[in-house]
Scaffold this motif. Structure first.
Motif, PDB file in Angstrom:
ATOM      1  N   ASN A   1     -18.892 -56.287 -28.473  1.00 47.17           N
ATOM      2  CA  ASN A   1     -18.859 -57.275 -27.170  1.00 47.17           C
ATOM      3  C   ASN A   1     -19.757 -58.254 -27.433  1.00 47.17           C
ATOM      4  OD1 ASN A   1     -16.829 -55.772 -26.102  1.00 47.17           O
ATOM      5  ND2 ASN A   1     -18.087 -54.531 -24.780  1.00 47.17           N
ATOM      6  N   LEU A   2     -20.907 -58.054 -27.993  1.00 50.13           N
ATOM      7  CA  LEU A   2     -21.949 -59.187 -28.252  1.00 50.13           C
ATOM      8  C   LEU A   2     -21.415 -60.139 -29.136  1.00 50.13           C
ATOM      9  CD1 LEU A   2     -25.386 -56.996 -28.554  1.00 50.13           C
ATOM     10  CD2 LEU A   2     -24.541 -58.545 -26.623  1.00 50.13           C
TER      11      LEU A   2
ATOM     12  N   LEU B   1     -27.911 -62.751 -35.025  1.00 55.98           N
ATOM     13  CA  LEU B   1     -28.142 -61.460 -34.287  1.00 55.98           C
ATOM     14  C   LEU B   1     -29.550 -61.071 -34.443  1.00 55.98           C
ATOM     15  CD1 LEU B   1     -24.803 -59.405 -34.854  1.00 55.98           C
ATOM     16  CD2 LEU B   1     -25.158 -60.837 -33.024  1.00 55.98           C
TER      17      LEU B   1
ATOM     18  N   LYS C   1     -20.704 -51.765 -27.802  1.00 53.94           N
ATOM     19  CA  LYS C   1     -21.290 -52.744 -27.371  1.00 53.94           C
ATOM     20  C   LYS C   1     -21.541 -53.758 -28.218  1.00 53.94           C
ATOM     21  CE  LYS C   1     -24.911 -50.801 -25.068  1.00 53.94           C
ATOM     22  NZ  LYS C   1     -26.295 -50.111 -24.814  1.00 53.94           N
ATOM     23  N   LEU C   2     -21.976 -53.616 -29.477  1.00 56.91           N
ATOM     24  CA  LEU C   2     -22.392 -54.718 -30.500  1.00 56.91           C
ATOM     25  C   LEU C   2     -20.942 -55.547 -30.652  1.00 56.91           C
ATOM     26  CD1 LEU C   2     -23.717 -55.841 -32.834  1.00 56.91           C
ATOM     27  CD2 LEU C   2     -23.280 -53.995 -34.435  1.00 56.91           C
TER      28      LEU C   2
ATOM     29  N   ILE D   1     -31.184 -55.520 -30.692  1.00 58.61           N
ATOM     30  CA  ILE D   1     -29.759 -54.832 -30.368  1.00 58.61           C
ATOM     31  C   ILE D   1     -29.682 -53.329 -30.712  1.00 58.61           C
ATOM     32  CG2 ILE D   1     -27.550 -54.475 -31.032  1.00 58.61           C
ATOM     33  CD1 ILE D   1     -27.403 -57.697 -31.556  1.00 58.61           C
TER      34      ILE D   1
ATOM     35  N   ASN E   1     -18.749 -62.012 -27.647  1.00 59.59           N
ATOM     36  CA  ASN E   1     -19.239 -63.058 -26.548  1.00 59.59           C
ATOM     37  C   ASN E   1     -19.611 -64.488 -27.254  1.00 59.59           C
ATOM     38  OD1 ASN E   1     -19.001 -61.427 -24.586  1.00 59.59           O
ATOM     39  ND2 ASN E   1     -21.098 -60.536 -24.532  1.00 59.59           N
ATOM     40  N   LYS E   2     -19.827 -64.346 -28.654  1.00 55.05           N
ATOM     41  CA  LYS E   2     -20.131 -65.580 -29.173  1.00 55.05           C
ATOM     42  C   LYS E   2     -18.792 -66.315 -29.735  1.00 55.05           C
ATOM     43  CE  LYS E   2     -24.636 -63.868 -31.428  1.00 55.05           C
ATOM     44  NZ  LYS E   2     -25.330 -64.956 -30.886  1.00 55.05           N
TER      45      LYS E   2
END
Length: 756
Positions: free
Chosen positions: A307-308, A276, A304-305, A281, A311-312
């Motif tokens: 979801n990031l 990350l 938000k974090l 971020i 996404n991985k």
């Protein structure tokens, strides 16, 4: 109670066990002798004494059928005497309105056909009182009348008479010890509010106490403090001081606010293998160092974090924000990231699609079997399905199978995509309106879109046939076409046209589509007077042969009522591929949608819509008037008649009169070469269960021949948006704000079929 029964039911004490010679049951109605024998444990050849008799009575009593049981014995012959409870044959509930009666029937413990039970009856009375207390009514009294229906008294008629209590009305809400917040700050979030003047009116607070929601209000008030940086704030349990002589009350909370905290250092504690870019971020977070610490913003940043990380491929990732308070009333925030294992999709299960085929749904899914999990792919899949217009609702349920596998269940609720329309109405600008046709945006569940429509008003007669396959062979390509014919009677001229078009397209990525269309159209203008002819416009027949490349962008989250995203498009129509017209016309639209629920805790939707048009032609007066630009009407500038906002020109012609010359003059509409219109809208719910919303709006438009500022008009108004069984309906009341003499204005307008 059972002990008392035993003492009255057993008529003798047996000191020694006796062998059972026979067993007889008297008074059985709902049980067979065989079932009673099995339940009681009394069997021929078995032993019998006082302990066995007691156990038999208890076992039979547990069945709930009997109100009296006693056993007699004579030389090993056992007689079990039973008196069954009466059956409830009829239940009446008096003193309540019809809607309340239906609700009460669902929650009470006694039902028609059940055995009478005093405990169940008492519990029913308690439930009825609780039902009204939950709605703010106190001191409700429930009385019962129990009457036998027949001589045997084995069937009962129970009458429940309800004397509903009174509402406790909250007169004042007191925040004792509060300086930073007052009642107006907490009023939008708490359930228990003080009564407003004329509170009985819709939209105003009636002040009715909601007892069961009181405990949660303290937490909501504390959340308001946390949103404002008061990390040490404490809010007491609510204190409701009610006066039962007049059923009014004061509601008080005791508050210790503490100090406001500012945001200190922000850091992310995450495993290195996530790779990350924490600095980037954090820079993108809503809450930044030095800001007043806001718990809502902090939680949004944590989401938000999360979801990031999801996404991985880490579907089960969790982010926990921690705050460390400092002595200078700053608080450092550490976001703890726990990714767990990477997760892959095992199965994708589709349900709820009675009509739409699975393949139509799957072509809009960006996650399928074997894929690595991605949160953004999941959200995009859901939004793509909702944008299709086939479904009223779409949910993608994640079901954890193991530490590294997940199933996705795509649950859709189909909407009515097809309709047979036949209607009659009246419009302020169009007069009597008649329409008929059939349309379906998901023909037989295949994804094809088609329609046959005819519309008739005082000034128009139009019809069209269209068919489109938006995903040819489930590919990224689309193909469609149609036939159309129109007969218009405008104020200044009559227009007739008919033609055909064909359009092919390709999806580029998830949100962009490119198209290429060809249109051939024959139009005829009749009725232009000498003033229009002097201005360069001609009656007659024209043939337009045009190709139109276009591109569109759409990342909204719903088809009819989007709450986020952008819809934008631009096209460039080139007429001159044959025919007798030659021009280039650009049309561009840009719409943005933003729900405000996360910001103000209300289901409001802000919309901005705009349109731009420009004709590239050195001598636009040579164009037929029907190809020029106009504003006005429900699609561009509400409050003005359709196509009525346009540049005008005074034309004078000399005429001979008894040897002299006079001049006749007329103001004619020339049409525009450049135009711009935009709207600001705020949508709010009216009746959610009916999918009815209200809207207030402001429209502004400009149009000109050589200068866009030549004509400026604006309007404002309100309306209703309603998703009906035959499609979305919009009804507007609009008021022109800066109309000029000669403008044609229109107050009421409606349309069916357009997205909001």
């Amino acid at each position: 109670m059972k002990k008392a029964l035993l003492s009255s039911f057993i008529t003798a004490i047996w000191l020694h066990a006796i062998e059972i010679q026979s067993v007889t049951f008297n008074g059985l109605l709902h049980l067979s002798d065989e079932s009673a024998t099995e339940i009681s444990g009394l069997k021929i050849g078995g032993q019998f004494n006082d302990e066995i008799a007691s156990k038999a009575i208890i076992n039979l009593y547990k069945q709930g059928y009997f109100e009296n049981i006693y056993i007699e014995e004579n030389n090993g012959n056992i007689v079990v005497n039973l008196v069954e409870k009466p059956v409830i044959a009829k239940i009446d509930i008096n003193g309540v309105v019809t809607n309340d009666q239906k609700s009460i029937e669902q929650i009470i413990d006694i039902k028609k056909g059940q055995m009478y039970d005093e405990f169940a009856l008492n519990n029913t009375k308690i439930r009825i009182r609780q039902f009204y207390e939950a709605r703010g009514y106190f001191d409700t009294v429930v009385t019962t009348d129990i009457a036998p229906i027949n001589e045997n008294k084995n069937s009962l008629h129970i009458t429940l008479t309800v004397n509903r209590g009174e509402n406790i009305t909250i007169e004042n809400v007191n925040l004792i010890g509060a300086d930073a917040l007052d009642y107006s700050d907490i009023e939008p979030v708490v359930a228990n509010k003080s009564r407003e003047f004329m509170g009985w009116m819709w939209g105003l607070n009636d002040g009715k106490a909601k007892i069961y929601e009181l405990p949660g209000d303290s937490g909501k008030i504390q959340d308001e403090y946390l949103r404002r940086g008061y990390l040490d704030a404490s809010v007491s349990a609510p204190s409701l001081n009610a006066h039962f002589d007049n059923y009014k009350a004061d509601l008080s909370y005791y508050i210790n606010e503490g100090e406001i905290y500012k945001t200190g250092n922000i850091s992310i504690n995450a495993p290195d293998f996530l790779e990350l870019d924490t600095d980037e971020i954090i820079d993108d977070f809503k809450l930044q160092k030095g800001d007043t610490l806001n718990s809502s913003w902090m939680n949004l940043d944590a989401q938000k974090l999360e979801n990031l990380v999801a996404n991985k491929g880490f579907a089960y990732a969790k982010v926990y924000p921690r705050t460390n308070k400092n002595s200078d009333y700053t608080a450092d925030i550490i976001y703890e990231v726990i990714p767990e294992e990477k997760v892959y999709i095992r199965n994708v299960i589709i349900s709820g699609n009675d009509r739409t085929s699975d393949r139509v749904i799957r072509r809009d899914l960006y996650l399928t079997e074997g894929n690595l999990y991605s949160k953004i792919d999941l959200v995009d899949s859901k939004n793509a399905l909702k944008r299709s217009g086939y479904f009223e609702d779409v949910q993608i349920v994640e079901k954890r199978i193991s530490k590294d596998q997940i199933d996705l269940e795509v649950v859709v609720k189909e909407t009515a995509t097809g309709s047979i329309v036949g209607g009659i109405g009246y419009g302020s600008s169009d007069g009597l309106l008649l329409n008929a046709g059939v349309s379906d945006s998901n023909i037989f569940g295949s994804g094809y879109k088609g329609s046959i429509m005819i519309d008739k008003s005082d000034d128009t007669l139009s019809g069209n046939i269209n068919l489109t396959n938006p995903r040819v062979n489930d590919s990224a390509y689309s193909l469609g076409g149609g036939l159309f014919a129109n007969d218009y009677s405008w104020d200044e001229y009559d227009e007739q046209n008919y033609g055909a078009n064909i359009i092919g397209g390709r999806q580029i990525g998830r949100y962009i589509n490119a198209y290429l269309a060809y249109q051939i159209e024959r139009s005829q203008i009749k009725g232009l007077d000498e003033f229009y002819r002097d201005a360069g416009y001609q009656n007659g027949i024209n043939i337009k042969s045009a190709i139109t490349p276009s591109i569109s962008f759409n990342n909204t989250d719903d088809y009819y009522v989007p709450r986020s995203g952008i819809i934008a498009s631009t096209s460039l129509e080139y007429a001159g591929v044959g025919g007798d017209m030659e021009f280039i016309k650009n049309r561009t639209t840009f719409n943005i949608y933003q729900g405000l629920q996360d910001y103000i805790d209300m289901d409001l939707i802000f919309r901005y819509k705009s349109g731009f048009g420009y004709i590239f032609n050195d001598d636009s007066s040579k164009l037929p008037i029907n190809e020029k630009l106009f504003l006005g009407g429900i699609s561009s500038l509400r409050g003005y008649d359709s196509r009525s906002v346009t540049p005008k020109k005074k034309i004078c012609n000399p005429k001979a009169n008894n040897g002299g010359t006079i001049y006749g003059c007329e103001i004619i509409e020339t049409g525009g070469k450049i135009s711009f219109n935009n709207s600001f809208e705020l949508s709010f719910p009216i009746i959610n269960r009916l999918k009815m919303r209200g809207v207030i709006f402001y429209d502004y438009g400009m149009i000109g021949h050589s200068d866009i500022n030549e004509i400026k008009r604006s309007s404002a108004g309100a309306g209703i948006e309603w998703i009906t069984p035959i499609g979305p309906l919009q009804l507007f009341y609009a008021q022109a704000l800066d109309d000029k003499p000669g403008d044609d204005t229109s107050s009421f307008e409606f349309t069916i079929g357009r997205r909001f």
